[in-house]
Motif scaffolding. Sequence first.
Motif, short mmCIF file in Angstrom:
data_model
loop_
_atom_site.label_atom_id
_atom_site.label_comp_id
_atom_site.label_asym_id
_atom_site.label_seq_id
_atom_site.Cartn_x
_atom_site.Cartn_y
_atom_site.Cartn_z
N MET A 1 -2.62 111.61 -46.02
CA MET A 1 -1.48 111.22 -46.85
C MET A 1 -1.29 112.24 -47.96
N SER A 5 3.34 111.06 -51.16
CA SER A 5 3.15 109.72 -50.60
C SER A 5 2.18 108.90 -51.44
N ASP A 6 1.12 109.54 -51.94
CA ASP A 6 0.16 108.84 -52.80
C ASP A 6 0.84 108.36 -54.08
N ARG A 9 3.11 105.43 -53.31
CA ARG A 9 2.31 104.22 -53.08
C ARG A 9 1.83 103.63 -54.41
N ALA A 44 10.14 100.66 -47.98
CA ALA A 44 9.00 101.45 -48.45
C ALA A 44 7.70 100.66 -48.39
N TYR A 47 6.46 100.73 -44.94
CA TYR A 47 6.02 102.08 -44.58
C TYR A 47 4.64 102.38 -45.17
N HIS A 48 4.44 102.05 -46.46
CA HIS A 48 3.21 102.45 -47.14
C HIS A 48 2.07 101.46 -46.95
#
Length: 219
Positions: A1, A5-6, A9, A44, A47-48
Motif C-alpha cells: 500500500m 493510500s495510507d 486510510r 472509499a 476500497y480501503h
Amino acid sequence: MGRHSDRARETLLNSAEELFARYGIDAVSNRRITEHAGTANHSAIAYHFGGRDELLRALLDQHLEEMNRRRTALVATLSDDAGVRDLLACLLLPWIEHLASLPVPSWRARFVFQVRTVPSVAEALAGPTTANPVVEDLVRRLQAALSDLPPRVVRGRFEILGPMTLGVCAEHEARVHEGTPPAWTGVGYFLIDASAGMLAAPVTHPDDYLTGPSTPFLL
C-alpha cells in the motif's frame, strides 16, 4: 500500500472516529464519513477496509499494540500475590496513559464508549479483534483475588466495570475538549480506587444482578 493510500486510510479512520464519537455509530453513514474526510469517492470505505464492520475493527485495533506493550511491562513488575488494586492499575493505566497522549480534541474515549453502549455493534465486533491475552490473564487474576466473593457477583461487577470506566473517560475527554486541564493521571487513579472498592465490596445479596451475555472488556 502506497503513502497516498495510507494517508487516505488514516484520514478515513480519523473522520469516522470523530463522527461516531459526536453523533453515535448508528447515526453516521459511510457517505457522511467519506464526505467529512474530504473525498468524493463514496466507496472509499469499501476500497480501503472492505466494509463498515472492518472499518470499526480497524478503529478498535488502533494503538492496541502500544497499550499491550505497556500492560505487559506493568504485569512483569507484579508479585505472584498482587492485590486487586495493583492488578487494576495494570488493566487501566495503559488506557489512561494512551488517552493522555492524544492531541486535543481527541475522540477515542467517546468512540469506544459508543461501541460499548451499542449492543449490536459490541456483539458484532466481539472475537479475535477484541480478545487480548494480557487483559484476559489480568481478569483471571482479579477473579482469583476476589475468590471470597460469589463468582456470579464478581462476574456482575466486571460487567459494570467496563461501561463505568469508559463512561468516566468519555465525560472527561469532553471536558478536556471544552478547556478543562487534561489531568488524566488523576482520572486514572480515581478509577483504580473506585473500581477496587466496587469489586471488593461486601455482598448483601448473592443473586446475580446482571443476566445478559458477557461482553469483552474494550480497553
